[in-house]
Design a protein around this motif. Structure first.
Motif, short mmCIF file in Angstrom:
data_model
loop_
_atom_site.label_atom_id
_atom_site.label_comp_id
_atom_site.label_asym_id
_atom_site.label_seq_id
_atom_site.Cartn_x
_atom_site.Cartn_y
_atom_site.Cartn_z
N SER A 18 0.81 -1.21 0.00
CA SER A 18 0.00 0.00 0.00
C SER A 18 0.85 1.27 0.00
CB SER A 18 -0.94 0.00 1.20
OG SER A 18 -0.20 0.08 2.40
N ILE A 19 2.10 1.18 0.42
CA ILE A 19 2.97 2.35 0.43
C ILE A 19 3.34 2.76 -0.99
CG2 ILE A 19 5.28 3.17 1.04
CD1 ILE A 19 5.03 1.52 3.60
N PHE A 20 3.71 1.80 -1.83
CA PHE A 20 4.17 2.10 -3.17
C PHE A 20 3.02 2.35 -4.14
CE2 PHE A 20 7.64 -0.51 -1.38
CZ PHE A 20 8.60 0.50 -1.36
N GLY A 21 1.86 1.84 -3.87
CA GLY A 21 0.72 2.03 -4.77
C GLY A 21 0.73 1.02 -5.91
N VAL A 22 -0.30 1.08 -6.71
CA VAL A 22 -0.48 0.16 -7.81
C VAL A 22 -0.35 0.94 -9.11
CG1 VAL A 22 -2.10 -1.43 -8.92
CG2 VAL A 22 -2.00 -1.29 -6.43
N TYR A 23 0.39 0.39 -10.06
CA TYR A 23 0.54 1.04 -11.36
C TYR A 23 -0.78 0.94 -12.12
CZ TYR A 23 1.92 1.90 -16.14
OH TYR A 23 1.99 2.39 -17.40
N LYS A 24 -1.20 2.05 -12.70
CA LYS A 24 -2.42 2.07 -13.50
C LYS A 24 -2.07 2.54 -14.90
CE LYS A 24 -5.36 3.02 -9.57
NZ LYS A 24 -6.28 3.93 -8.93
N VAL A 25 -2.64 1.87 -15.90
CA VAL A 25 -2.38 2.23 -17.29
C VAL A 25 -3.38 3.30 -17.74
CG1 VAL A 25 -1.43 -0.02 -17.87
CG2 VAL A 25 -3.85 0.40 -18.17
N ASP A 26 -2.99 4.05 -18.79
CA ASP A 26 -3.91 4.99 -19.41
C ASP A 26 -5.02 4.21 -20.10
OD1 ASP A 26 -2.18 6.97 -18.65
OD2 ASP A 26 -1.29 7.22 -20.63
N ILE A 27 -6.23 4.73 -20.06
CA ILE A 27 -7.36 4.06 -20.71
C ILE A 27 -8.00 5.03 -21.70
CG2 ILE A 27 -9.54 2.86 -20.39
CD1 ILE A 27 -8.65 2.24 -17.55
N PRO A 28 -7.52 5.02 -22.97
CA PRO A 28 -8.20 5.80 -23.99
C PRO A 28 -9.26 4.94 -24.65
CG PRO A 28 -6.10 5.03 -24.82
CD PRO A 28 -6.25 4.51 -23.41
N GLN A 29 -10.46 5.46 -24.79
CA GLN A 29 -11.55 4.70 -25.39
C GLN A 29 -12.22 5.55 -26.45
OE1 GLN A 29 -13.75 3.96 -21.74
NE2 GLN A 29 -13.21 1.80 -21.88
N GLY A 30 -12.26 5.06 -27.67
CA GLY A 30 -12.95 5.77 -28.74
C GLY A 30 -11.99 6.39 -29.73
N THR A 31 -12.49 7.41 -30.42
CA THR A 31 -11.75 8.10 -31.47
C THR A 31 -11.39 9.50 -31.00
OG1 THR A 31 -13.07 6.88 -33.09
CG2 THR A 31 -11.82 8.76 -33.90
N PRO A 32 -10.10 9.76 -30.72
CA PRO A 32 -9.74 11.11 -30.28
C PRO A 32 -9.76 12.09 -31.45
CG PRO A 32 -7.79 9.75 -30.43
CD PRO A 32 -8.96 8.86 -30.73
N LEU A 33 -10.55 13.14 -31.32
CA LEU A 33 -10.66 14.17 -32.36
C LEU A 33 -10.33 15.53 -31.76
CD1 LEU A 33 -14.08 13.19 -33.98
CD2 LEU A 33 -11.81 12.69 -34.85
N THR A 34 -9.85 16.42 -32.61
CA THR A 34 -9.66 17.81 -32.20
C THR A 34 -10.70 18.66 -32.92
OG1 THR A 34 -8.08 18.23 -33.97
CG2 THR A 34 -7.19 17.49 -31.85
N LYS A 35 -10.90 19.87 -32.43
CA LYS A 35 -11.88 20.76 -33.05
C LYS A 35 -11.50 21.07 -34.50
CE LYS A 35 -14.10 23.51 -30.39
NZ LYS A 35 -15.50 23.26 -30.33
N ALA A 36 -10.21 21.16 -34.80
CA ALA A 36 -9.76 21.42 -36.17
C ALA A 36 -10.17 20.29 -37.10
CB ALA A 36 -8.25 21.62 -36.20
N GLN A 37 -10.07 19.05 -36.63
CA GLN A 37 -10.47 17.91 -37.45
C GLN A 37 -11.98 17.87 -37.64
OE1 GLN A 37 -8.64 14.99 -34.85
NE2 GLN A 37 -7.40 14.25 -36.56
N ALA A 38 -12.72 18.03 -36.54
CA ALA A 38 -14.17 17.92 -36.60
C ALA A 38 -14.80 19.05 -37.40
CB ALA A 38 -14.74 17.90 -35.18
N SER A 39 -14.20 20.23 -37.38
CA SER A 39 -14.79 21.36 -38.10
C SER A 39 -14.60 21.25 -39.61
CB SER A 39 -14.22 22.68 -37.57
OG SER A 39 -12.84 22.73 -37.82
N GLN A 40 -13.76 20.33 -40.07
CA GLN A 40 -13.58 20.13 -41.50
C GLN A 40 -14.78 19.43 -42.14
OE1 GLN A 40 -9.92 18.02 -42.06
NE2 GLN A 40 -8.65 19.82 -41.63
N VAL A 41 -15.56 18.73 -41.34
CA VAL A 41 -16.74 18.04 -41.87
C VAL A 41 -17.81 19.08 -42.16
CG1 VAL A 41 -18.53 16.33 -41.39
CG2 VAL A 41 -16.19 15.94 -40.60
N GLN A 42 -18.34 19.06 -43.36
CA GLN A 42 -19.35 20.03 -43.79
C GLN A 42 -20.60 19.30 -44.28
OE1 GLN A 42 -18.75 23.35 -43.46
NE2 GLN A 42 -16.74 22.82 -42.63
#
Length: 132
Positions: A18-42
């Motif tokens: 409990s002193i050292f803690g437990v390693y946790k991984v990053d959890i990305p789920q889905g499709t990462p988009l930025t506003k620049a990418q999404a605003s290109q859709v017309q």
């Protein structure tokens, strides 16, 4: 005496974990988009153009193929929390098509951020990386 030593040993092992803690991984789920990418859709684009710009949708409903959903959530792990990379929740872009495959409506642009946590701001940042 042996029970006491065994109890102390087990207690010290459990306390040490409990002193050292437990390693946790990053959890990305889905499709990462930025506003620049999404605003290109017309409105007026077709299926292929949208897929080229944004990639495959996160969710396609077999009962409603005229709606594509791009959803993204990110839960930072141990090292991302140390680097103060924030979590990302509630990003949901909805694109509606008509029966001919043309975009008629786009919803959720306000939920897409300018940049995604933990990702480079653009593809150029990856392509112009110095050689090893």
């Amino acid at each position: 005496m042996q029970k006491l030593v065994l109890t102390l040993f087990v207690t010290s092992l459990l306390a040490g974990c409990s002193i050292f803690g437990v390693y946790k991984v990053d959890i990305p789920q889905g499709t990462p988009l930025t506003k620049a990418q999404a605003s290109q859709v017309q409105v007026g684009m077709n299926f292929q153009q949208v897929r080229f710009l944004l990639g495959s949708p996160t969710v396609t409903d077999p009962l409603n193929p005229q709606r594509w959903d791009y959803i993204y959530n990110y839960i930072p792990g141990t090292y991302a929390k140390k680097a103060k990379i924030p979590a990302a929740h509630g990003q949901h872009l909805k694109i509606y098509f008509d029966s001919t495959g043309t975009v008629t409506k786009i919803e959720g642009l306000e939920t897409i951020p300018e940049s995604q946590p933990g990702l480079p701001a653009s593809k150029e940042a990856i392509l112009t990386a110095p050689p090893l």
